[in-house]
Enzyme design. Structure first.
Site, PDB file in Angstrom:
ATOM      1  N   SER A 120       0.822  -1.207   0.000  1.00 37.54           N
ATOM      2  CA  SER A 120       0.000   0.000   0.000  1.00 37.54           C
ATOM      3  C   SER A 120       0.854   1.254   0.000  1.00 37.54           C
ATOM      4  CB  SER A 120      -0.856  -0.016   1.270  1.00 37.54           C
ATOM      5  OG  SER A 120      -1.430   1.242   1.494  1.00 37.54           O
ATOM      6  N   TYR A 144      -1.897   0.370  10.107  1.00 38.64           N
ATOM      7  CA  TYR A 144      -2.134  -0.359   8.854  1.00 38.64           C
ATOM      8  C   TYR A 144      -0.871  -0.311   7.974  1.00 38.64           C
ATOM      9  CZ  TYR A 144      -3.662  -1.229   4.087  1.00 38.64           C
ATOM     10  OH  TYR A 144      -3.749  -1.712   2.809  1.00 38.64           O
ATOM     11  N   LYS A 148       1.800  -3.350   6.651  1.00 37.72           N
ATOM     12  CA  LYS A 148       2.115  -3.597   5.229  1.00 37.72           C
ATOM     13  C   LYS A 148       3.634  -3.546   5.014  1.00 37.72           C
ATOM     14  CE  LYS A 148      -1.635  -4.733   3.714  1.00 37.72           C
ATOM     15  NZ  LYS A 148      -1.911  -5.870   2.827  1.00 37.72           N
TER      16      LYS A 148
END
Ligand code: UDP
Length: 336
Positions: A120, A144, A148
């Site tokens: 991402s 988040y 990743k």
């Protein structure tokens, strides 16, 4: 078609995974979808073979790899909401990092050495330069993005000693639906900007909130790079053909055009016919959402040069047009 035919697709019932699974089928591959259906939809899997399984159940994963042979893995399965990751980071580390480690161990144990990983733009954090190249420093500003990045690093560590080959695809803002209106975005609750604008246009939610109007951008709202889901799916097929054991590649996938939240709303008002009727989609200013960088805009030169990828369908008009068709025809998402 190459030596990559049988593909295990984790998270293939989710948004990006289901579009890629459909394209794999259309192109003659044999995808097997593995999904725990915590967020995904069984109906989104279509004709592909389906196994309900959870990446946190390691014995189950091991038996899946023992029972069948796979040429490569596409790993979409993850929790993917920035806001939720701030509220509940442990779940994010568990699902995204522990789940990926389980998957890697199970596949490598059975000699499967190739994986395409869903990364991402969140790995970059607040950009120091725009557009963002892959070499940009990685400083995630939310859990988040941290998860990743952690998995990208774990993949990197497995190349030399274990002969892993991987392609990590750093998505910018995935959006849009299929042209025939049969496959689209269905999150519960829906948190993404374009679906929320369209849900507000349909009266399914009272209004869309504009998170932050005091960013140092021309109109004060966040700028994002929206990429059509069909272009993203295509990139996975190209990446699959570029995979080889012991080789690591990382690509940004974005349209290289940035739109502010207000600009997205304005384009949506055109596409939905609100402007023609002199109406506005209900929208309200709201405080900044924690964990949001002000601008995320990709340089996708590397994917274009090395994979021959082109974001052909990613004009904002096309993206919103396809999403509008999906939301109008499927007011209850896949449940309809
Ligand atoms: N956003 C917004 N209202 C919403 C949802 C999102 O203003 O209801 C903003 C959000 O702050 C971000 C952009 O729209 O700047 C895209 O957010 P989204 O959640 O779609 O994707 P993300 O960038 O978090 O992956």
């Amino acid at each position: 078609m190459s030596e990559h035919k049988k593909i295990l697709v984790t998270g293939g019932a989710g948004y990006i995974g289901s579009f890629t699974t459909r394209l794999l089928l259309e192109e003659g591959y044999q995808p097997t979808v593995l999904d725990n259906l915590s967020k995904g939809h069984r109906q989104a899997v279509g004709e592909a073979r389906f196994i309900k399984a959870d990446l946190l159940n390691k014995p189950q994963l091991e038996s899946i790899f023992r029972e069948d042979s796979y040429d490569a893995v596409m790993h979409f399965a993850a929790l993917a909401s920035v806001a939720e990751s701030i509220e509940d980071p442990a779940s994010y580390y568990q699902t995204n990092v522990t789940g990926s480690i389980n998957l890697l161990e199970a596949m490598l144990d059975c000699g499967v050495k190739k994986i395409i990983y869903s990364s991402s733009a969140a790995v970059y954090g607040n950009p120091e330069e725009t557009p963002i190249p892959e070499s940009h420093p990685k400083n995630p500003i939310n859990p988040y993005g941290e998860t990743k990045l952690a998995v990208e690093r774990i993949l990197e560590e497995a190349v030399e000693p274990l002969g892993l080959g991987y392609v990590s695809l750093r998505y910018f803002n995935a959006a849009g639906a299929s042209q025939d209106g049969t496959l689209g975005e269905d999150h519960s609750p829906e948190t993404h900007l374009i679906p929320r604008i369209l849900l507000a246009a349909l009266g399914q939610i009272p209004q869309v909130e504009i998170f932050g109007t005091d960013y140092p951008t021309p109109d004060g709202t966040c700028i994002r790079d929206y990429i059509h889901i069909l272009d993203l799916a295509r990139a996975h097929i190209l990446a699959l053909e570029a995979l080889s054991p012991g080789k690591a590649k990382v690509y940004n996938l974005g349209s290289e055009r940035g739109y502010s939240v207000r600009e997205v709303i304005a384009v949506a008002e055109e596409i939905t016919g609100f402007s023609a009727q002199g109406k506005k989609i209900p929208a309200a200013q709201a405080p900044r959402r924690e964990g949001d960088p002000e601008v995320l805009l990709a340089s996708s030169d590397r994917a274009q040069e090395e994979l021959g990828w082109q974001p052909k369908k990613s004009s904002l008009e096309k993206i919103i047009h396809s999403a509008w068709k999906w939301h109008k025809e499927h007011p209850g998402g896949f449940a309809e």
